[in-house]
Design a protein around this motif. Structure first.
Motif, mmCIF file in Angstrom:
data_model
loop_
_atom_site.group_PDB
_atom_site.id
_atom_site.type_symbol
_atom_site.label_atom_id
_atom_site.label_comp_id
_atom_site.label_asym_id
_atom_site.label_seq_id
_atom_site.Cartn_x
_atom_site.Cartn_y
_atom_site.Cartn_z
ATOM 1 N N ALA A 16 0.826 -1.215 0.000
ATOM 2 C CA ALA A 16 0.000 0.000 0.000
ATOM 3 C C ALA A 16 0.859 1.265 0.000
ATOM 4 C CB ALA A 16 -0.931 -0.011 1.210
ATOM 5 N N ARG A 17 1.979 1.233 0.712
ATOM 6 C CA ARG A 17 2.826 2.434 0.811
ATOM 7 C C ARG A 17 3.537 2.770 -0.504
ATOM 8 N NH1 ARG A 17 3.904 1.150 6.606
ATOM 9 N NH2 ARG A 17 2.838 2.821 7.722
ATOM 10 N N LEU A 18 3.492 1.865 -1.473
ATOM 11 C CA LEU A 18 4.110 2.144 -2.776
ATOM 12 C C LEU A 18 3.151 2.885 -3.711
ATOM 13 C CD1 LEU A 18 5.939 -1.251 -3.400
ATOM 14 C CD2 LEU A 18 6.968 0.908 -2.678
ATOM 15 N N SER A 19 1.910 3.068 -3.287
ATOM 16 C CA SER A 19 0.934 3.754 -4.136
ATOM 17 C C SER A 19 1.085 5.263 -3.995
ATOM 18 C CB SER A 19 -0.480 3.340 -3.760
ATOM 19 O OG SER A 19 -0.869 3.977 -2.560
ATOM 20 N N CYS A 20 0.417 5.989 -4.884
ATOM 21 C CA CYS A 20 0.432 7.452 -4.793
ATOM 22 C C CYS A 20 -0.937 7.977 -4.369
ATOM 23 C CB CYS A 20 0.873 8.069 -6.126
ATOM 24 S SG CYS A 20 0.079 7.372 -7.569
ATOM 25 N N ASP A 21 -1.782 7.094 -3.822
ATOM 26 C CA ASP A 21 -3.091 7.483 -3.292
ATOM 27 C C ASP A 21 -3.034 7.531 -1.765
ATOM 28 O OD1 ASP A 21 -4.257 7.606 -5.768
ATOM 29 O OD2 ASP A 21 -5.012 5.550 -5.710
ATOM 30 N N SER A 22 -4.089 8.036 -1.181
ATOM 31 C CA SER A 22 -4.231 7.973 0.272
ATOM 32 C C SER A 22 -4.468 6.517 0.685
ATOM 33 C CB SER A 22 -5.415 8.825 0.727
ATOM 34 O OG SER A 22 -5.707 8.593 2.084
ATOM 35 N N ILE A 23 -3.776 6.089 1.732
ATOM 36 C CA ILE A 23 -3.919 4.691 2.182
ATOM 37 C C ILE A 23 -4.582 4.620 3.561
ATOM 38 C CG2 ILE A 23 -1.999 3.826 0.794
ATOM 39 C CD1 ILE A 23 -0.291 3.893 3.369
ATOM 40 N N LYS A 24 -5.345 5.662 3.899
ATOM 41 C CA LYS A 24 -6.016 5.674 5.200
ATOM 42 C C LYS A 24 -6.953 4.485 5.369
ATOM 43 C CE LYS A 24 -5.914 10.591 6.385
ATOM 44 N NZ LYS A 24 -6.721 11.810 6.657
ATOM 45 N N ALA A 35 5.395 -1.769 15.087
ATOM 46 C CA ALA A 35 6.578 -1.085 14.556
ATOM 47 C C ALA A 35 6.309 -0.576 13.149
ATOM 48 C CB ALA A 35 7.771 -2.040 14.558
ATOM 49 N N HIS A 36 5.595 -1.370 12.350
ATOM 50 C CA HIS A 36 5.329 -1.001 10.966
ATOM 51 C C HIS A 36 4.393 0.201 10.874
ATOM 52 C CE1 HIS A 36 6.227 -2.367 6.941
ATOM 53 N NE2 HIS A 36 4.988 -2.089 6.566
ATOM 54 N N ARG A 37 3.448 0.290 11.825
ATOM 55 C CA ARG A 37 2.461 1.359 11.750
ATOM 56 C C ARG A 37 2.820 2.581 12.585
ATOM 57 N NH1 ARG A 37 0.403 -3.176 10.385
ATOM 58 N NH2 ARG A 37 -1.383 -3.356 8.993
ATOM 59 N N PHE A 38 3.446 2.335 13.743
ATOM 60 C CA PHE A 38 3.662 3.456 14.666
ATOM 61 C C PHE A 38 5.132 3.652 15.060
ATOM 62 C CE2 PHE A 38 -0.449 1.324 15.727
ATOM 63 C CZ PHE A 38 -1.285 2.271 15.134
#
Length: 318
Positions: free
Chosen positions: A188-196, A264-267
């Motif tokens: 998801a972090r490789l996208s250029c959209d919001s990943i909320k 760790a990955h999120r916060f």
């Protein structure tokens, strides 16, 4: 190949996984214990499955749940470790978007299944200790089968939306995955959209699957302890608690690194070095599958006896 809107066609996306960023020079050395652990995990869990399914005396609820755990461990390590070793040995980190999403789905799917199995094993210990006279009438084969089907179905319905959540995103050419395997937030972090939405769904899934399982396991062991402390004999208390020892070890092995990796990955952000996080995430998919059959082999006298019996019989035939 790009579309006219400068967004990448999903069929054309290829990612490059870096392994453990910052420790590239040590990849070969890191691969040695990981490879050995993977072999031990495969052999140990396969042997455990063989003993449980071939020995009728092990066709008890506790050992049937253990066989499910062994099977899940084989799948968990196999989904990730071969590709991980390919990266470490041959720098073969290339993977298509579709293959990456498939690996992501099966990784999370097996994780949630394994969590459900650990909960079922806690329920098994609760019934065995708190209601020993009703144990064989409650945990009959049909009930165990329903628990297995429910665990798989729950995991599927929880993890299947992850596929749509990553496919709905727009990707703009970033193709370096700073990891040794594909997982939801990494893609998801490789996208250029919001990943909320991805973040919220990941947290909700964790709360209502894994975290809920942990809470129910804690409640089960709280009730078990209440029952044990009502036993007048100290020796009987220790003997009863010893039947839970291996399960508690496996629970700690499974959940401790999993929760560390999740938070760790999120916060964790800047507080935890990336190479530390990735190294622990790599060990997480091989260490529990490696140690689980060893823990149960050491703690369970029945499994020890059957293991010695089978191999002493084979030596006689030779």
């Amino acid at each position: 190949m790009k579309t006219s809107s400068n967004h990448t066609n999903l069929r054309d996306i290829w990612y490059t996984m870096m392994g453990i960023p910052g420790l590239e020079d040590a990849h070969t050395w890191i691969s040695i214990p990981i490879c050995l652990m993977y072999i031990v995990a495969l052999v140990g869990n396969t042997l455990l499955l063989f003993l449980i399914f071939t020995e009728r005396s092990l066709h008890e609820p506790m050992y049937l749940f253990l066989s499910m755990l062994a099977l899940a461990d084989i799948f968990l390590s196999t989904v990730t470790t071969p590709k991980m070793l390919a990266i470490f040995w041959f720098q073969n980190g290339g993977i298509s978007f579709g293959s990456c999403v498939s690996q992501m789905f099966f990784l999370h799917f097996i994780f949630v299944v394994e969590s459900a199995i650990l909960l079922a094993m806690a329920f098994d210990r609760y019934i065995a200790i708190c209601y020993p006279l009703r144990y064989t009438t409650i945990l009959i084969p049909s009930v165990i089968g329903k628990i297995a089907v429910t665990s798989i179905s729950r995991s599927f319905f929880i993890c299947f939306p992850l596929i749509f959540l990553v496919y709905r995103l727009t990707y703009c050419g970033r193709n370096i995955i700073r990891h040794s395997y594909c997982e939801h937030m990494g893609i998801a972090r490789l996208s250029c959209d919001s990943i909320k939405v991805n973040i919220y769904y990941g947290v909700i899934v964790a709360l209502f699957s894994t975290c809920l399982d942990v809470v129910l396991i804690i409640i089960s062991y709280g009730l078990i302890l209440c029952t044990v402390f009502r036993i007048p004999s100290r020796r009987a208390q220790l003997k009863t608690l010893s039947t839970c020892g291996s399960h508690v070890c496996v629970i700690l092995l499974f959940y401790t690194p999993a929760f560390f990796s999740f938070f760790a990955h999120r916060f964790g952000g800047q507080n935890i070095s990336l190479h530390v996080h990735i190294l622990l995430a790599n060990l997480y998919v091989v260490v529990p599958p490696t140690l689980n059959p060893i823990i149960y082999g050491v703690k369970s006298k029945k499994i020890q006896e059957k293991f010695i019996q089978v191999f002493s019989f084979n030596k006689k035939l030779c």
